[in-house]
Enzyme design. Structure first.
Site, PDB file in Angstrom:
ATOM      1  N   GLY A   1      34.559  37.616  37.404  1.00 19.42           N
ATOM      2  CA  GLY A   1      35.174  38.744  38.099  1.00 19.42           C
ATOM      3  C   GLY A   1      34.787  38.780  39.565  1.00 19.42           C
ATOM      4  O   GLY A   1      33.608  38.775  39.903  1.00 19.42           O
TER       5      GLY A   1
ATOM      6  N   GLY B   1      35.424  41.254  41.766  1.00 23.63           N
ATOM      7  CA  GLY B   1      35.536  42.604  42.312  1.00 23.63           C
ATOM      8  C   GLY B   1      34.292  42.953  43.105  1.00 23.63           C
ATOM      9  O   GLY B   1      33.572  42.062  43.582  1.00 23.63           O
ATOM     10  N   PHE B   2      34.007  44.231  43.230  1.00 25.19           N
ATOM     11  CA  PHE B   2      32.859  44.648  44.041  1.00 25.19           C
ATOM     12  C   PHE B   2      31.543  44.157  43.451  1.00 25.19           C
ATOM     13  O   PHE B   2      30.656  43.741  44.181  1.00 25.19           O
ATOM     14  CB  PHE B   2      32.835  46.167  44.189  1.00 25.19           C
ATOM     15  CG  PHE B   2      33.930  46.696  45.076  1.00 25.19           C
ATOM     16  CD1 PHE B   2      34.052  46.273  46.383  1.00 25.19           C
ATOM     17  CD2 PHE B   2      34.840  47.627  44.598  1.00 25.19           C
ATOM     18  CE1 PHE B   2      35.059  46.757  47.205  1.00 25.19           C
ATOM     19  CE2 PHE B   2      35.852  48.118  45.414  1.00 25.19           C
ATOM     20  CZ  PHE B   2      35.963  47.680  46.720  1.00 25.19           C
TER      21      PHE B   2
ATOM     22  N   VAL C   1      38.715  33.586  31.645  1.00 27.08           N
ATOM     23  CA  VAL C   1      37.678  33.328  30.652  1.00 27.08           C
ATOM     24  C   VAL C   1      38.223  33.683  29.279  1.00 27.08           C
ATOM     25  O   VAL C   1      38.773  34.768  29.070  1.00 27.08           O
ATOM     26  CB  VAL C   1      36.411  34.143  30.976  1.00 27.08           C
ATOM     27  CG1 VAL C   1      35.424  34.075  29.829  1.00 27.08           C
ATOM     28  CG2 VAL C   1      35.782  33.617  32.254  1.00 27.08           C
TER      29      VAL C   1
ATOM     30  N   GLU D   1      46.213  61.079  44.840  1.00 25.76           N
ATOM     31  CA  GLU D   1      46.652  60.282  45.984  1.00 25.76           C
ATOM     32  C   GLU D   1      48.109  59.865  45.852  1.00 25.76           C
ATOM     33  O   GLU D   1      48.885  59.946  46.813  1.00 25.76           O
ATOM     34  CB  GLU D   1      45.761  59.031  46.108  1.00 25.76           C
ATOM     35  CG  GLU D   1      44.418  59.338  46.749  1.00 25.76           C
ATOM     36  CD  GLU D   1      43.330  58.320  46.417  1.00 25.76           C
ATOM     37  OE1 GLU D   1      42.216  58.480  46.927  1.00 25.76           O
ATOM     38  OE2 GLU D   1      43.589  57.378  45.646  1.00 25.76           O
TER      39      GLU D   1
ATOM     40  N   ASP E   1      33.377  48.593  36.206  1.00 28.18           N
ATOM     41  CA  ASP E   1      34.255  49.364  35.323  1.00 28.18           C
ATOM     42  C   ASP E   1      34.254  48.871  33.887  1.00 28.18           C
ATOM     43  O   ASP E   1      34.728  49.583  33.002  1.00 28.18           O
ATOM     44  CB  ASP E   1      35.702  49.316  35.842  1.00 28.18           C
ATOM     45  CG  ASP E   1      35.902  50.230  37.035  1.00 28.18           C
ATOM     46  OD1 ASP E   1      34.916  50.873  37.448  1.00 28.18           O
ATOM     47  OD2 ASP E   1      37.027  50.295  37.552  1.00 28.18           O
TER      48      ASP E   1
ATOM     49  N   ALA F   1      34.028  52.628  43.268  1.00 27.50           N
ATOM     50  CA  ALA F   1      33.560  51.480  44.046  1.00 27.50           C
ATOM     51  C   ALA F   1      32.063  51.529  44.373  1.00 27.50           C
ATOM     52  O   ALA F   1      31.380  50.506  44.235  1.00 27.50           O
ATOM     53  CB  ALA F   1      34.388  51.348  45.321  1.00 27.50           C
TER      54      ALA F   1
END
Lengths: 422, 422
Positions: free
Chosen positions: B13, B15-16, B82, B173, B302, B318
């Site tokens: 992954g 991501g962050f 994966v 949003e 997450d 985040a």
């Protein structure tokens, strides 16, 4: 004295022809304009290859037609596909509606022609729409990703071989950009492959690439391509394209990515509407761009075959379309004002083709430029014509960034189908 | 004395979590890192809604993982999916390869959960990927285009009704942005519809929207939403979503566009790999983020359920992921240096949610901001964290342009499938 009646003008296609004609008719109170396009955006096609090559984002070269024309209250923009033209009753039909016209401008552009081998398309996409550009970007970038994953040298070689079919400006731009991207942008990003070993082959069926340019410029362009690692094969007619590669007569090139920049044929609307078309499916037009037998129906841009002063059809390039759009807008206005029509005359301001990030060739009458000066001229002309201030600004800053850093800003691999990636 | 061995770290992954951990391990000569992601890009998820709402282009919030990590010679990036985790033999499997590890970090994020109603997805897409964002953009903009084409008032009303399900930050949003876009950006562009009549309904099953904020801020947010034309329906549990609209118990909302921002569940990889997961499919982890029974396998972001100091699971935002990524990178380094592990402690720096183009709510401990000052804080924080200078610059100029002109730069309707538009 009767009140002056309002004339209905229907324009099919929001490319350079349609947009330029609409802008000229905008704001007049004696004309009502309906512009119909199946897309919601006008596309600045000369820079489409930059989206395919991850240099620019789609939104940087495309603007909603609706927002470009919003200031003109006499213009309505409709996103829809035209299904037929009823010449007897002067109306254009879409799936759910019909639009009556006093004047009709048909300008839906062109699509790719595979010379009767439509089965080649799935392995060799062309470059006409933003969707195709992002698909090409996906394929080119994915080839490098796949090559990084494997230790099978044959597979790597196949993945790192790119074939571009067609030696016109688009083919040259694509092949040059792949060569440059592999040598500079991607070189430092991989561990398992040497991106510099990428092989790019440009196939041209004729005697040489860029045939509309003078030989001196063309040979300079070939050398510039070779410096970027592009092999230029001329007199090389493709005989087969499949999932494993390309055949040129007896010769076989194993490759994972093929791009098509060869044949072009006019939008199918012309033929489907029963208009007279030539071999390339382009609508035959009179010197005033009207179609035979109908003085109020015009075809222009890439979907029309307009014979120039040298008795040859005008090329399918942006300046022709822009001038034709302006001409048609003015023709309608002058006819409403009771004046006589004049024929369309194309003012040839020259031609240019770019090769990589700081080279181009430019030919304007007797002025011939190569290298950086030609590229600078190319840059100025393209920035000048880009629709809308914002895009101009965004594109320039994007280019400045790419130029200074050798990076490419839009190197995204997006899925073909969003549901696939949920 | 034996030579110090090189440890293999596999990160799944980009991501962050994955990126922050990799950056900390980058450049070390005692660690070899392999980062595997099924996409080629890192996505700045907090701004994804801006792509869906035509404010930003995909490339402005996404950067190739490969190029972010290119400077670190000890990191290899692999674009692959994966398929399994072999805990006995300490290896990660993809379709064609296997990667052995000494340490494994699992951080593949989350997907949407439809609470057992997966058939709702096709009529109510969620917002996790760039593909989904462009699909949402296509649906929202197409609804206005369709409404412009018809004279059937009921059909128009249905097309101009938008329902957003879920009153968390993403739902707020999205709903706020649709309200704003219809009132300002699109208002002048249409002839046949009044875009200002657009109806936006935000459905929340609980007692109120943005439940993690204090009540004072929440009620301010509701008022701000209502000023943008958004109706906030609380205690409204969706019972059916189909092509024609949404049902909330006995109430029926006829609408063409539904967006899903309600449930979230962890990546399926955790459960598929046989790890212990909670009801939301999130992997249960120890206080050092390792999974029960394996001190060298970690799950974070997450896809993990990490219990915070208040005995509640940490939120899927985040800052949690970034801090966990840093923590895991440092944990591995300190263990290689022979030091003892410490537990992960989340430093809560506050939370923010934005409503339209110049309003937000921000809560940092006892500091509570609403309106423009909260929005300015939101802007600064998001610009600061955006990966890569270029994107920061491009995003800021894009925002400045949108702010000054009320336009939206990326209002493109792109086809779902490129072949459809050839």
């Amino acid at each position: 004295m009767s009140e002056k009646s309002v004339k209905k003008v229907v324009i099919v296609g929001g490319g350079f022809v349609g947009l330029n004609a609409a802008k000229i008719l905008g704001g007049r109170n004696d004309v009502e304009v309906t512009l119909i396009d199946k897309k919601n955006h006008h596309l600045f096609q000369p820079l489409l290859y930059q989206v395919a090559m991850a240099g620019l984002s789609p939104a940087e070269i495309a603007v909603p037609i609706r927002s470009i024309l919003a200031e003109h209250r006499n213009i309505q923009v409709i996103q829809d596909e035209v299904t037929g033209i009823d010449r007897e009753n002067s109306k254009v039909e879409t799936k759910g509606s019909a639009y009556y016209f006093d004047y009709l401008i048909l300008a839906c552009g062109a699509r790719h022609s595979y010379f009767g081998n439509d089965e080649w398309e799935k392995n060799a996409p062309g470059l006409k729409t933003l969707e195709q550009a992002t698909e090409i970007r996906r394929r080119v970038l994915s080839a490098f990703e796949e090559a990084e994953k494997t230790d099978d040298r044959d597979k790597q070689r196949r993945l790192l071989t790119f074939v571009v079919v067609g030696g016109g400006p688009t083919g040259v731009e694509l092949a040059g950009a792949i060569g440059e991207m592999s040598r500079y942008t991607l070189a430092r990003d991989f561990r398992n492959i040497d991106a510099k070993l990428t092989r790019v082959i440009l196939l041209e069926g004729g005697d040489g690439i860029l045939p509309s340019f003078s030989p001196k410029l063309t040979s300079w362009a070939v050398r510039a391509m070779e410096e970027l690692g592009v092999q230029v094969w001329t007199k090389s007619m493709v005989t087969c394209i499949d999932e494993e590669g390309v055949s040129v007569g007896n010769e076989r090139i194993e490759c994972a990515t093929v791009l098509w920049a060869a044949g072009v044929s006019g939008s199918e609307l012309g033929r489907n509407a029963g208009l007279e078309v030539d071999r390339a499916c382009k609508v035959k037009v009179n010197p005033d761009l009207s179609i035979p037998g109908h003085t109020n129906i015009f075809a222009a841009g890439d979907m029309a075959s307009c014979i120039g002063e040298n008795a040859k059809p005008l090329p399918g390039i942006a300046p022709v379309a822009m001038q034709q759009g302006n001409y048609l807008g003015e023709l309608i206005i002058s006819e409403l004002d009771g004046k006589k029509r004049r024929n369309f005359v194309y003012k040839d301001k020259g031609q240019m083709a770019t090769i990589g990030r700081s080279r181009a060739i430019t030919e304007m009458g007797r002025i011939k430029l190569t290298g950086f000066s030609a590229w600078a001229a190319w840059l100025l002309v393209h920035i000048y014509y880009l629709a809308g201030f914002r895009n101009r600004f965004a594109v320039v800053s994007q280019w400045a960034w790419s130029y200074l850093t050798f990076r490419r800003g839009a190197r995204l691999i997006l899925g073909k189908d969003w549901r696939f990636y949920k």
